[in-house]
Design an enzyme around this catalytic site. Structure first.
Site, short mmCIF file in Angstrom:
data_model
loop_
_atom_site.label_atom_id
_atom_site.label_comp_id
_atom_site.label_asym_id
_atom_site.label_seq_id
_atom_site.Cartn_x
_atom_site.Cartn_y
_atom_site.Cartn_z
N TYR A 51 -95.30 -41.32 39.75
CA TYR A 51 -96.16 -40.47 38.90
C TYR A 51 -97.62 -40.74 39.23
O TYR A 51 -98.02 -41.91 39.34
CB TYR A 51 -95.90 -40.76 37.42
CG TYR A 51 -95.26 -39.56 36.75
CD1 TYR A 51 -95.99 -38.38 36.59
CD2 TYR A 51 -93.94 -39.59 36.31
CE1 TYR A 51 -95.39 -37.26 36.02
CE2 TYR A 51 -93.35 -38.48 35.74
CZ TYR A 51 -94.09 -37.32 35.59
OH TYR A 51 -93.51 -36.22 35.04
N GLU A 53 -100.52 -38.49 37.87
CA GLU A 53 -101.37 -37.43 37.29
C GLU A 53 -102.84 -37.77 37.50
O GLU A 53 -103.25 -38.91 37.34
CB GLU A 53 -101.07 -37.32 35.78
CG GLU A 53 -99.74 -36.62 35.51
CD GLU A 53 -99.34 -36.70 34.05
OE1 GLU A 53 -99.94 -37.50 33.31
OE2 GLU A 53 -98.42 -35.97 33.66
N ASP A 206 -105.44 -14.82 49.55
CA ASP A 206 -104.15 -15.51 49.49
C ASP A 206 -103.58 -15.39 50.90
O ASP A 206 -103.03 -14.36 51.28
CB ASP A 206 -103.25 -14.85 48.45
CG ASP A 206 -101.85 -15.46 48.44
OD1 ASP A 206 -101.54 -16.27 49.34
OD2 ASP A 206 -101.07 -15.12 47.52
N THR A 232 -99.46 -20.85 50.50
CA THR A 232 -98.27 -21.67 50.48
C THR A 232 -98.33 -22.53 51.74
O THR A 232 -99.15 -22.30 52.63
CB THR A 232 -96.98 -20.82 50.54
OG1 THR A 232 -97.07 -19.94 51.66
CG2 THR A 232 -96.78 -20.01 49.28
N LYS A 235 -94.65 -21.33 55.08
CA LYS A 235 -94.37 -20.11 55.85
C LYS A 235 -94.83 -20.34 57.29
O LYS A 235 -94.30 -21.23 57.94
CB LYS A 235 -95.07 -18.93 55.17
CG LYS A 235 -94.55 -18.68 53.73
CD LYS A 235 -95.17 -17.44 53.15
CE LYS A 235 -94.50 -17.01 51.89
NZ LYS A 235 -94.91 -17.54 50.66
N ARG A 241 -92.23 -26.97 51.23
CA ARG A 241 -92.56 -25.97 50.20
C ARG A 241 -93.65 -26.52 49.32
O ARG A 241 -93.49 -27.59 48.73
CB ARG A 241 -91.35 -25.68 49.30
CG ARG A 241 -90.11 -25.24 49.98
CD ARG A 241 -89.19 -24.57 48.98
NE ARG A 241 -89.56 -23.19 48.87
CZ ARG A 241 -89.31 -22.26 49.79
NH1 ARG A 241 -88.67 -22.59 50.90
NH2 ARG A 241 -89.67 -21.02 49.63
N1 PLP Z 1 -98.59 -15.30 47.97
C1 PLP Z 1 -98.02 -14.59 48.93
C2 PLP Z 1 -98.87 -13.65 49.74
C3 PLP Z 1 -96.66 -14.69 49.18
O1 PLP Z 1 -96.09 -13.95 50.13
C4 PLP Z 1 -95.89 -15.60 48.40
C5 PLP Z 1 -94.46 -15.80 48.60
O2 PLP Z 1 -93.81 -15.38 49.43
C6 PLP Z 1 -96.54 -16.31 47.39
C7 PLP Z 1 -97.87 -16.15 47.19
C8 PLP Z 1 -95.76 -17.18 46.44
O3 PLP Z 1 -95.29 -18.31 46.96
P1 PLP Z 1 -94.13 -19.12 46.23
O4 PLP Z 1 -92.87 -18.36 46.51
O5 PLP Z 1 -94.21 -20.43 46.92
O6 PLP Z 1 -94.47 -19.19 44.79
#
Ligand code: PLP
Length: 433
Positions: A51, A53, A206, A232, A235, A241
């Site tokens: 842990y 935090e 994002d 993320t 990918k 993950r």
């Molecule tokens: N943002 C985008 C552009 C995504 O394609 C994804 C998931 O595929 C996410 C956020 C969310 O990721 P997670 O599935 O890890 O919550």
């Protein structure tokens, strides 16, 4: 202290089956990849027991000297991997995944019911960018904030920036999001910056799908124009993950992003960080700085171009006419079939991809296309030549779907098609990745 196969053969056997499935199939889901053994070793390590935090040097628990060292190393590597100056940019490596990372940014910089604009999900955006239907606010983002999605120009398959600008001037969002789950082209970040500035909005990218490509500088760089960048880590970046949030250190629009974002992650929305994931992420971010990684990302893109070209030669209609990144979107509607049925038929041949809505779909329930990505099979060594074959296999699957429509009465193929074309066949729209 028993190992897994001794203490729980049931779970071990499920893992074995999944491993075999991953090994044997052609993995073409654009958001997936095969991470390295080194990353998996870190993720499966004793780091999961701790842990911690808080942030390095400021923890709510004792015994964190090594966890502090690890998280600091991970932060440094994250900045290095994306070529960022630590005086200008900071990063939080604790988000549990991409959706939590996005919601943490919203929590940090918005008040409840503030307005946001992200790419509409049926046009390639992600749920967490504020998806809602006329009947229902589907995503938490659209429940807690007011969402007005922007869309593609259906004739070109490209983001309609003109309409985005017009809508932003009327809607006056506090946040504009550049990023997608199914968009084969670069975003025009300079243009989106201009629009955000004109209406006094934050600009967030994002880059979940393309973060590996960004690290290797093979696509446009969102850091040059955005205030905040989320991603993320599992990918194209090929890590465990997880999620990350990068933020500008200087206050923007009167908000100290560093403290607002760190506080939104903890204690705002999360508790203890997943230190095993942070360990795996640190390993991934070291790999991401290697020449091999850059070479890999170049291949992800060139493989995708080869795939797109072959599909084009075979007569397919590609959204936006091609691809600049790691995925292609095929519009199957001109053939009179939909993505759900082709996904199912290819799945039976161990070709794994996903149905996807394409611009102009009448119903989000029957997506008219498929999304095909190159990161995973490029990790497994596929070159342009193999991706030409992948296009041919997909073509075969589409032909079988079409031929099955005329299969002789009573044949197995016809029975199968009856099911596939019946009301009972699950057509659930892709909403998760
Ligand atoms: N943002 C985008 C552009 C995504 O394609 C994804 C998931 O595929 C996410 C956020 C969310 O990721 P997670 O599935 O890890 O919550």
């Amino acid at each position: 202290d028993f190992n897994l196969s001794e203490s729980d053969p049931e779970v071990q056997s499920i893992i074995d089956k999944e491993k075999e499935r991953q090994f044997k199939s052609l993995e073409l889901i654009a958001s997936e990849n095969f991470t390295s053994r080194a990353v998996m070793e870190a993720v499966g390590s004793c780091l999961t027991n701790k842990y911690s935090e808080g942030l390095p040097g400021k923890r709510y628990y004792g015994g964190n000297e090594y966890i502090d060292e690890l998280e600091t190393l991970c932060q440094q590597r994250a900045l290095e991997a994306f070529h960022l100056d630590g005086k200008i940019w900071g990063v939080n490596v604790q988000p549990l995944s991409g959706s939590p990372a996005n919601f943490e940014v919203y929590t940090a910089i918005l008040n409840p019911h503030d307005r946001i604009m992200g790419l509409d999900l049926p046009h390639g955006g992600h749920l967490s960018h504020g998806f809602m239907t006329p009947k229902r606010r589907v995503s938490g983002t659209s429940i807690y904030f007011e969402s007005m999605p922007y869309r593609l120009d259906e004739s070109t398959g490209l983001v309609n920036y003109e309409m985005l600008e017009k809508t932003a001037i009327l809607f006056r969002p506090k946040l504009i999001i550049a990023g997608a789950s199914a968009y084969p082209r670069d975003f025009d970040y300079p243009c989106m910056r201009k629009i955000a500035d004109a209406v006094g909005a934050f600009l967030m990218a994002d880059m979940a799908h393309i973060s590996g490509l960004v690290a290797a500088s093979v696509v446009a760089n969102p850091f040059e124009y955005c205030d905040v960048v989320t991603t993320t880590t599992h990918k194209s970046l090929r890590g465990p993950r997880g999620g990350m949030i990068f933020f500008k250190k200087d206050p923007i629009l009167g908000v100290d992003l560093e403290s607002a974002i760190n506080n939104a992650v903890f204690p705002g929305l999360q508790g203890g960080p997943h230190n095993h994931t942070i360990g795996g992420l640190a390993v991934c971010l070291k790999h991401a700085q290697s020449p091999e990684f850059k070479n890999y990302q170049n291949k992800v893109v060139s493989n995708c171009k080869a795939l797109a070209e072959r599909l084009f030669e075979l007569g397919y209609n590609l959204v936006s006419g091609g691809s600049d990144n790691h995925l292609v979107l095929v519009d199957l509607r001109p053939l009179g079939i939909d993505g759900a049925r082709v996904e199912k038929i290819l799945d039976m041949a161990s070709i794994t991809l996903n149905k996807n809505s394409v611009p102009g779909d009448k119903s989000a329930l029957v997506p008219g296309g498929i999304r095909i990505g190159t990161p995973a099979m490029t990790t497994r060594g596929f070159t342009e030549k193999e991706f030409v074959s992948v296009a041919d296999f997909i073509h075969e699957g589409v032909q079988i779907t079409l031929e099955a429509k005329q299969a002789s009465p009573g044949s197995k193929l016809q029975d199968f098609m009856k099911f596939v074309t019946s009301k009972d066949f699950p057509l659930a729209h892709r909403i998760s990745d």
